[in-house]
Design a protein around this motif. Structure first.
Motif, PDB file in Angstrom:
ATOM      1  N   HIS A 133       4.788  -1.425   2.236  1.00 21.76           N
ATOM      2  CA  HIS A 133       5.649  -1.450   1.052  1.00 21.76           C
ATOM      3  C   HIS A 133       6.988  -2.122   1.352  1.00 21.76           C
ATOM      4  O   HIS A 133       7.570  -2.774   0.485  1.00 21.76           O
ATOM      5  CB  HIS A 133       5.879  -0.029   0.524  1.00 21.76           C
ATOM      6  CG  HIS A 133       6.743   0.037  -0.689  1.00 21.76           C
ATOM      7  ND1 HIS A 133       6.320  -0.425  -1.905  1.00 21.76           N
ATOM      8  CD2 HIS A 133       8.011   0.487  -0.877  1.00 21.76           C
ATOM      9  CE1 HIS A 133       7.287  -0.250  -2.795  1.00 21.76           C
ATOM     10  NE2 HIS A 133       8.332   0.305  -2.183  1.00 21.76           N
ATOM     11  N   GLN A 134       7.451  -1.987   2.575  1.00 19.45           N
ATOM     12  CA  GLN A 134       8.726  -2.597   2.958  1.00 19.45           C
ATOM     13  C   GLN A 134       8.661  -4.121   2.906  1.00 19.45           C
ATOM     14  O   GLN A 134       9.668  -4.785   2.690  1.00 19.45           O
ATOM     15  CB  GLN A 134       9.134  -2.142   4.364  1.00 19.45           C
ATOM     16  CG  GLN A 134       9.310  -0.647   4.503  1.00 19.45           C
ATOM     17  CD  GLN A 134      10.376  -0.090   3.574  1.00 19.45           C
ATOM     18  OE1 GLN A 134      11.420  -0.696   3.368  1.00 19.45           O
ATOM     19  NE2 GLN A 134      10.098   1.059   2.990  1.00 19.45           N
ATOM     20  N   SER A 135       7.441  -4.667   3.136  1.00 22.79           N
ATOM     21  CA  SER A 135       7.296  -6.127   3.103  1.00 22.79           C
ATOM     22  C   SER A 135       6.622  -6.607   1.818  1.00 22.79           C
ATOM     23  O   SER A 135       6.273  -7.770   1.701  1.00 22.79           O
ATOM     24  CB  SER A 135       6.491  -6.601   4.315  1.00 22.79           C
ATOM     25  OG  SER A 135       5.184  -6.071   4.267  1.00 22.79           O
ATOM     26  N   ILE A 189       3.311   2.819   3.648  1.00 22.30           N
ATOM     27  CA  ILE A 189       4.778   2.913   3.702  1.00 22.30           C
ATOM     28  C   ILE A 189       5.362   1.676   4.378  1.00 22.30           C
ATOM     29  O   ILE A 189       6.300   1.058   3.875  1.00 22.30           O
ATOM     30  CB  ILE A 189       5.218   4.203   4.429  1.00 22.30           C
ATOM     31  CG1 ILE A 189       4.864   5.424   3.588  1.00 22.30           C
ATOM     32  CG2 ILE A 189       6.710   4.166   4.743  1.00 22.30           C
ATOM     33  CD1 ILE A 189       5.015   6.737   4.314  1.00 22.30           C
ATOM     34  N   ILE A 190       4.795   1.298   5.508  1.00 23.14           N
ATOM     35  CA  ILE A 190       5.301   0.125   6.222  1.00 23.14           C
ATOM     36  C   ILE A 190       5.033  -1.147   5.412  1.00 23.14           C
ATOM     37  O   ILE A 190       5.886  -2.030   5.315  1.00 23.14           O
ATOM     38  CB  ILE A 190       4.668   0.047   7.631  1.00 23.14           C
ATOM     39  CG1 ILE A 190       5.148   1.230   8.472  1.00 23.14           C
ATOM     40  CG2 ILE A 190       4.993  -1.275   8.310  1.00 23.14           C
ATOM     41  CD1 ILE A 190       4.415   1.401   9.779  1.00 23.14           C
ATOM     42  N   LEU A 247       0.745   5.777   6.498  1.00 27.57           N
ATOM     43  CA  LEU A 247       1.806   5.078   7.231  1.00 27.57           C
ATOM     44  C   LEU A 247       1.756   3.573   6.982  1.00 27.57           C
ATOM     45  O   LEU A 247       2.793   2.920   6.849  1.00 27.57           O
ATOM     46  CB  LEU A 247       1.692   5.372   8.726  1.00 27.57           C
ATOM     47  CG  LEU A 247       2.043   6.798   9.151  1.00 27.57           C
ATOM     48  CD1 LEU A 247       1.778   6.988  10.639  1.00 27.57           C
ATOM     49  CD2 LEU A 247       3.485   7.106   8.825  1.00 27.57           C
ATOM     50  N   GLY A 248       0.534   3.036   6.921  1.00 28.72           N
ATOM     51  CA  GLY A 248       0.403   1.602   6.644  1.00 28.72           C
ATOM     52  C   GLY A 248       0.933   1.238   5.270  1.00 28.72           C
ATOM     53  O   GLY A 248       1.542   0.178   5.085  1.00 28.72           O
ATOM     54  N   THR A 266       1.777  -3.407   0.076  1.00 30.12           N
ATOM     55  CA  THR A 266       1.391  -2.010   0.217  1.00 30.12           C
ATOM     56  C   THR A 266      -0.107  -1.854   0.452  1.00 30.12           C
ATOM     57  O   THR A 266      -0.532  -1.123   1.338  1.00 30.12           O
ATOM     58  CB  THR A 266       1.806  -1.221  -1.043  1.00 30.12           C
ATOM     59  OG1 THR A 266       3.194  -1.424  -1.272  1.00 30.12           O
ATOM     60  CG2 THR A 266       1.526   0.257  -0.874  1.00 30.12           C
ATOM     61  N   GLY A 325      -1.247  -3.110   3.906  1.00 32.28           N
ATOM     62  CA  GLY A 325      -0.778  -2.182   4.933  1.00 32.28           C
ATOM     63  C   GLY A 325      -1.612  -0.921   4.978  1.00 32.28           C
ATOM     64  O   GLY A 325      -1.938  -0.415   6.051  1.00 32.28           O
ATOM     65  N   GLY A 358      -3.740   0.020   8.185  1.00 27.92           N
ATOM     66  CA  GLY A 358      -3.384   1.312   8.783  1.00 27.92           C
ATOM     67  C   GLY A 358      -4.537   2.296   8.764  1.00 27.92           C
ATOM     68  O   GLY A 358      -4.766   3.027   9.728  1.00 27.92           O
TER      69      GLY A 358
END
Length: 104
Positions: free
Chosen positions: A43-45, A40-41, A37-38, A48, A51, A55
């Protein structure tokens, strides 16, 4: 080739997890889920790796704490049931001694 390597890694992980306590298994599962999950989140910023690390750490800590609390709760319930059963056995034993059959 990657398919075979993946199967070997999953089997190795399964063998590794059989020797773990519930708390350790919870930490491993929580860490894996948290890292996923970390990532994925993150990667948005555009971060990767960071995160995934954060996470994974938070997930491992959360999984370990949750399973440790569950283990303590199970142990307490077992002990309460054990002592309750021991008291009932003592009462039954006392009743048996009072009402022993004497054929005389």
């Amino acid at each position: 080739m990657n398919y075979k390597l993946g199967i070997i890694m999953l089997l190795g992980l399964g063998l590794f997890m059989t020797g773990c306590t519930a708390t350790q298994k919870g930490a491993a599962v929580g860490g894996g889920v948290g890292a996923g999950l970390g990532a994925i989140i993150g990667h948005q910023s555009g971060r990767t790796g960071e995160g995934a690390l954060i996470g994974g750490a938070v997930g491992a800590l959360g999984g370990a704490l949750i399973n440790d609390a569950a283990d303590k709760q199970k142990k307490q319930a077992y002990e309460e049931g054990y002592y309750q059963g021991a008291a009932q056995n003592q009462q039954y034993s006392n009743q048996q001694q009072q009402y022993q059959y004497n054929p005389r």
